[in-house]
Design a protein around this motif. Structure first.
Motif, PDB file in Angstrom:
ATOM      1  N   SER A  70       0.853  -1.178   0.000  1.00 56.94           N
ATOM      2  CA  SER A  70       0.000   0.000   0.000  1.00 56.94           C
ATOM      3  C   SER A  70       0.889   1.228   0.000  1.00 56.94           C
ATOM      4  O   SER A  70       1.828   1.315   0.797  1.00 56.94           O
ATOM      5  N   ASP A  71       0.579   2.163  -0.880  1.00 57.73           N
ATOM      6  CA  ASP A  71       1.363   3.407  -0.913  1.00 57.73           C
ATOM      7  C   ASP A  71       0.874   4.402   0.135  1.00 57.73           C
ATOM      8  O   ASP A  71       1.424   5.488   0.267  1.00 57.73           O
ATOM      9  N   ASP A  75       1.752   8.262  -3.330  1.00 60.74           N
ATOM     10  CA  ASP A  75       2.363   7.499  -4.421  1.00 60.74           C
ATOM     11  C   ASP A  75       3.801   7.898  -4.727  1.00 60.74           C
ATOM     12  O   ASP A  75       4.561   7.098  -5.213  1.00 60.74           O
ATOM     13  N   ASP A  81       5.386   3.321   2.700  1.00 60.27           N
ATOM     14  CA  ASP A  81       4.662   2.186   2.138  1.00 60.27           C
ATOM     15  C   ASP A  81       4.527   1.057   3.165  1.00 60.27           C
ATOM     16  O   ASP A  81       5.450   0.799   3.952  1.00 60.27           O
ATOM     17  N   HIS A 171      -1.778  -4.560  -4.809  1.00 64.39           N
ATOM     18  CA  HIS A 171      -1.177  -3.234  -4.723  1.00 64.39           C
ATOM     19  C   HIS A 171      -2.311  -2.231  -4.508  1.00 64.39           C
ATOM     20  O   HIS A 171      -3.126  -2.022  -5.402  1.00 64.39           O
ATOM     21  N   GLU A 173      -3.377   1.326  -4.256  1.00 58.80           N
ATOM     22  CA  GLU A 173      -2.966   2.672  -4.659  1.00 58.80           C
ATOM     23  C   GLU A 173      -3.991   3.651  -4.082  1.00 58.80           C
ATOM     24  O   GLU A 173      -4.893   4.116  -4.772  1.00 58.80           O
TER      25      GLU A 173
END
Length: 186
Positions: A70-71, A75, A81, A171, A173
């Protein structure tokens, strides 16, 4: 006579062009059975989380090769992260969330974007999510809040093993506060 030959040739060329026209197959089209299977896993993933059923939720993943990133809504900043390389960490995280929140709702964009690799054993699946959770009556979060909301994009990497699709990588975002306001015209 020459005029007739030119007219006939022109008509034949037009007919040949129209015969060659028509629908073409889409490039990288996902086979219907894979599309349905992947959607079924996404549904199980969402329902397991919403109903706080750890076993159903975890059954959407392959434990071997699992990875979560997970950012955290930043980002461009890798320093914050959150990364799990062990499926047990995802399980523990889910249990913590389920024990803290009594009502979790997830909205996923439909249909997801699915791209299956040429060999047909891996797929990238993208969708947009919105999630909210509420604490039990009489409880509150830091700052007096009774719930939370998050939004962002998921990139799932699915693998097909022994004919079964499951998630190997997730992932997250996540959107930051400004991105959430923009996405919702606030």
């Amino acid at each position: 006579m020459l005029k007739e030959l030119v007219k006939t040739s022109s008509v034949l060329i037009l007919v040949a062009c129209f015969i060659g026209c028509g629908d073409v197959d889409k490039v990288n089209q996902v086979p219907p059975e894979d599309y349905l299977a992947i959607n079924s896993v996404l549904k199980r993933w969402r329902e397991g989380y919403e109903t706080e059923d750890v076993e159903t939720y975890m059954s959407a993943y392959w434990s071997q090769g699992f990875r979560y990133v997970s950012d955290m809504g930043t980002d461009g900043d890798k320093t914050d992260d959150l990364i799990f390389d062990d499926i047990r960490d995802e399980r523990d995280s889910a249990i913590r969330v389920f024990s803290k929140f009594q009502d979790i709702e997830i909205e996923l964009s439909v249909p997801p974007e699915i791209v299956v690799t040429e060999d047909g054993n891996e797929a990238e699946v993208r969708n947009h999510y919105r999630i909210q959770g509420f604490v039990a009556d009489g409880e509150s979060l830091e700052g007096g809040y009774t719930g939370w909301f998050a939004e962002g994009d998921n990139l799932f990497i699915f693998e097909k093993r022994d004919g079964e699709w499951r998630i190997t990588e997730w992932h997250d975002e996540a959107f930051n506060d400004e991105e959430i306001r923009i996405a919702n015209n606030l």
